[in-house]
Design a protein around this motif. Structure first.
Motif, short mmCIF file in Angstrom:
data_model
loop_
_atom_site.label_atom_id
_atom_site.label_comp_id
_atom_site.label_asym_id
_atom_site.label_seq_id
_atom_site.Cartn_x
_atom_site.Cartn_y
_atom_site.Cartn_z
N ALA A 31 0.86 -0.93 0.13
CA ALA A 31 -0.11 0.02 0.05
C ALA A 31 0.92 1.26 -0.05
CB ALA A 31 -0.97 0.10 1.17
N ASP A 32 2.04 1.25 0.83
CA ASP A 32 3.00 2.39 0.85
C ASP A 32 3.55 2.66 -0.33
OD1 ASP A 32 4.10 4.30 2.43
OD2 ASP A 32 6.02 3.18 2.30
N ARG A 47 2.34 1.75 -3.63
CA ARG A 47 1.46 2.14 -4.51
C ARG A 47 1.28 3.95 -4.03
NH1 ARG A 47 -1.35 -2.83 -3.12
NH2 ARG A 47 -2.77 -1.64 -1.50
N ASN A 48 1.29 4.13 -2.90
CA ASN A 48 0.89 5.47 -2.54
C ASN A 48 1.90 6.48 -3.05
OD1 ASN A 48 1.00 7.60 -0.01
ND2 ASN A 48 -0.57 7.54 -0.97
N LEU A 108 -13.42 7.66 -9.46
CA LEU A 108 -13.60 8.75 -8.76
C LEU A 108 -14.45 8.70 -7.47
CD1 LEU A 108 -13.34 11.42 -11.27
CD2 LEU A 108 -11.41 10.33 -10.16
N LEU A 109 -14.04 9.28 -6.38
CA LEU A 109 -15.02 9.40 -5.06
C LEU A 109 -16.23 9.92 -5.78
CD1 LEU A 109 -13.08 9.76 -2.09
CD2 LEU A 109 -13.98 7.43 -2.99
N ARG A 139 -18.25 13.84 -4.56
CA ARG A 139 -17.04 14.84 -3.87
C ARG A 139 -16.62 15.78 -4.88
NH1 ARG A 139 -17.90 9.63 -1.43
NH2 ARG A 139 -17.10 9.50 0.83
N LYS A 141 -11.15 17.15 -3.73
CA LYS A 141 -11.03 16.08 -2.60
C LYS A 141 -10.54 14.83 -3.22
CE LYS A 141 -13.33 16.96 1.33
NZ LYS A 141 -14.42 18.15 1.33
N LEU A 152 -6.94 12.58 -2.10
CA LEU A 152 -7.09 11.30 -1.36
C LEU A 152 -5.69 10.69 -1.31
CD1 LEU A 152 -9.32 9.72 -0.08
CD2 LEU A 152 -9.47 8.56 -2.33
N PRO A 153 -5.02 10.67 -2.40
CA PRO A 153 -3.63 10.01 -2.06
C PRO A 153 -2.61 10.83 -1.11
CG PRO A 153 -3.80 10.69 -4.17
CD PRO A 153 -5.05 10.59 -3.70
N MET A 161 -3.58 12.67 1.43
CA MET A 161 -4.03 12.52 2.74
C MET A 161 -3.48 11.16 3.23
SD MET A 161 -7.94 12.32 3.93
CE MET A 161 -8.68 10.89 3.30
N TYR A 162 -3.46 9.76 2.43
CA TYR A 162 -2.92 8.66 2.94
C TYR A 162 -1.53 9.02 3.02
CZ TYR A 162 -7.32 6.63 2.29
OH TYR A 162 -8.88 6.18 2.20
N ARG A 192 -1.69 19.97 0.55
CA ARG A 192 -2.56 19.23 -0.45
C ARG A 192 -3.58 20.02 -1.36
NH1 ARG A 192 -5.96 15.93 4.11
NH2 ARG A 192 -4.13 15.73 5.61
N ARG A 241 -4.90 13.17 -10.17
CA ARG A 241 -5.04 12.39 -8.78
C ARG A 241 -3.62 11.55 -8.95
NH1 ARG A 241 -9.74 8.32 -7.81
NH2 ARG A 241 -8.32 7.28 -9.27
#
Lengths: 228, 403
Positions: free
Chosen positions: A79-80, A82-83, A95-96, A99, A103, A107-108, A110-111, A119, A155
């Protein structure tokens, strides 16, 4: 080498039957390349995309991405990776819903634990880069398919990843919008971004500088496109 | 992701589907609301019973005749005729009973009371002037029975008798019980109460008059004595017990022909009854709380299924397992805590409304408030855990592909 794939095998076990999805695949990608991975459905190109995208680990073989060995990591370590290292662009945009575009791009970030001010700054920057500087507060369902895919590209770029990994990025788009997206990819590539694109459409693949063909889990050809 | 971001993204997700969020919360609101309302009302009725019993006098002892055995069959306590006026007079005059301040011999019956053409069935108590001291009876009008009136046909009436049978001041007017006419000399202050022994629906007449004219007996139904203070209740109980045993020539206390009840014993018994009732009601309300919790779990499971692609995307973009668990747990806990707080408000309003309708004191139980916040948060974690776990353990590839 940015991407170093060597002798990659992926075998799926369903009950007692084993399915070989990838068989002894090896190739390298250098920084600044624009590679298309092509193949008919069932060829194993999706499995290869999952490996490159650090969404899954190979049964055997080595995959080194930007100096880090991704072959044997835990779920959270993947996960890290990928981020930090991979910017995804999916066929269905992903997409979310409901939103704002801001936003979604944040998203990435924020993680990754990036502070809020930065951001916002980065989201604005990359949305402007893909031509959506005037759509910052629009919700995703107010946008056309092409615009949604551009948000997804922003994104994907937001974390300044090692590669931009696009999985059938034009599959859900009309041809005019598909061309727009390809123009953005070519621009980004000119600016130095490394792009790996999975597609089954030959004319889309022609936008890349190099085409890798996969069939029955094996790499059958790897050559530069005629234009380049 | 810090807690603030988890909270704001949870609020964002919950406000996207307001109707569903509202309905899920409603289950918790009803659950917590009913628990709080029932606990508060239970505690209120417990307090009200305690107050009533205490108003009868916390430092009094009641001596009742013991059980009588006829032909091997033991009759109910109080059926025997073993307490006499002489016992009461002896107790009053004995120097041995140092912890006793007043002795009130009592004869009780029920009778039809007639005045001004109205009549009602009331409790008739034959008492001496000591009654007012022992039972702390206050007068609203006129005066209580005095020593010089021990054979007179006078009556003191409770406030309810006064309002039911008389118009204007009853003092000086007359009432009839059976065929005897009594002159009203006083009205007692309302003490509030209900049931068989309601002091407001009682007519007090002199003890000897009662024994001659009404009940026709020379025995007593009970003797109530007051002790110096609440601290000497046990000593007072022993003094009275041994004194009466000696007077009745009984050597074995197990053979006593009377029993002594302290107000404390009655209080304890009544409290345990209302306490049990409160627990029972709270238990029933807790069931609705559990149902509410299952509702939350149900909604969270639906949410997880509905958002599988979103979960896949979040994982693809770098969300760790823990982050996804927190995201869904915070959503569930937020639902239940908001439900818990709303339920608390509803519970308090309902108990305030009901206690004002049925004349109970309003009790705000701090225990109930802690319960509301603690239990609702706990329910969120308990019932949110499984859906959150389910969401977090999805493979990102499967989740992204999910249609």
């Amino acid at each position: 080498m940015l991407i170093h794939v060597s002798h990659l095998n992926k075998i799926y076990y369903v009950g007692s039957t084993e399915t070989i999805a990838l068989s002894d695949v090896s190739f390298d990608v250098s920084k600044g390349e624009f590679v298309a991975i092509m193949g008919p459905s069932g060829s194993g190109k999706s499995t290869l995309m999952h490996m490159i995208g650090a969404l899954d680990t190979p049964t055997s073989g080595t995959y080194i991405l930007d100096g880090e060995d991704v072959s044997k990591l835990t779920d959270d370590e993947l996960a890290d990776i990928r981020n930090r290292k991979i910017g995804f662009v999916f066929q269905a945009f992903n997409l979310l819903p409901r939103r704002s575009t801001m936003k979604n791009v944040m998203l990435p970030l924020m993680y990754a634990g990036i502070p809020k001010e930065e951001r916002i700054e980065r989201a604005k920057k990359y949305l402007t880069l893909v031509g959506l500087g005037d759509r910052l507060e629009h919700t995703t369902n107010q946008l056309s398919g092409g615009q949604q895919q551009r948000v997804a590209i922003a994104r994907g770029l937001a974390m300044n990843p090692a590669i931009l990994l696009a999985d059938e990025p034009t599959g859900n788009l009309a041809s005019s919008q598909a061309n727009e997206i390809m123009d953005i990819f070519k621009d980004l590539n000119k600016q130095g971004h490394t792009i790996v694109m999975i597609t089954h459409e030959p004319d889309i693949a022609q936008n890349a500088k190099r085409i890798i063909m996969i069939k029955d889990g094996k790499l059958i050809s790897d050559k530069k496109t005629s234009k380049h | 992701m810090d807690l603030f971001e988890l909270l704001s993204s949870a609020i964002e997700a919950l406000t996207l589907n307001k109707l569903r969020t509202g309905l899920a919360t409603l289950g918790i609101v009803i659950g917590i609301g009913s628990v709080i309302a029932l606990i508060s009302l239970g505690q209120a009725s417990q307090q009200s019973v305690q107050k009533q019993i205490e108003s009868l006098g916390a430092n009094t002892l009641t001596i009742i005749p013991g059980a009588q055995t006829t032909g091997g069959v033991r009759q109910a306590a109080g059926s025997n005729q073993t307490l006499t006026n002489a016992d009461a007079i002896a107790m009053e005059n004995s120097p041995q009973l140092s912890d006793i301040t007043a002795v009130s011999p009592e004869v009780s019956s029920r009778g039809q009371v007639i005045a001004n053409g109205n009549n009602e069935n009331d409790s008739i108590l034959g008492v001496t002037p000591s009654y007012a001291i022992v039972h702390n009876t206050q007068m609203q009008q006129g005066s209580f029975i005095s020593n010089s009136q021990s054979l007179s046909k006078v009556a003191v009436i409770g406030s309810q008798v006064a309002s039911d049978l008389f118009t204007g001041s009853p003092v000086g007017q007359t009432l009839r019980i059976d065929n005897t006419t009594f002159t009203v000399i006083g009205v007692t202050v309302s003490q509030g109460g209900s049931g068989f022994q309601n002091p407001d629906a009682t007519v007090y007449i002199p003890l000897l008059t009662d024994q001659q004219e009404i009940s026709g007996t020379s025995y007593l139904n009970n003797i109530t004595v007051s002790a110096k203070s609440q601290n000497v209740m046990t000593a007072a109980e022993n003094q009275v017990g041994y004194f009466l045993l000696a007077r009745h020539h009984i050597t074995d206390p197990a053979q006593a022909d009377f029993s002594i009840l302290s107000q404390q014993q009655i209080l304890t018994a009544a409290s345990s009854v209302t306490g049990t009732l409160t627990s029972l009601l709270a238990g029933i309300a807790a069931i609705s709380l559990i149902v509410g919790g299952i509702g939350i779990m149900n909604i969270m499971l639906v949410t997880v299924t509905e958002r599988i692609r979103e979960i896949g995307l979040r994982k693809a973009l770098g969300a760790k397992k823990k982050t996804i668990i927190y995201q869904f747990l915070v959503e569930a806990v937020l639902l239940t805590i908001v439900g818990g707080l709303l339920g608390m408000v509803v519970g308090i309003l309902v108990s305030a409304l009901v206690s004002s309708l049925i004349n109970l004191p309003f009790v705000l139980s701090t225990f109930a408030i802690f319960l509301a916040i603690g239990v609702s948060g706990g329910i969120g974690i308990l019932f949110g855990w499984y859906p959150a776990q389910k969401a977090a353990s999805l493979s990102p590839i499967e989740a992204l592909r999910y249609e």
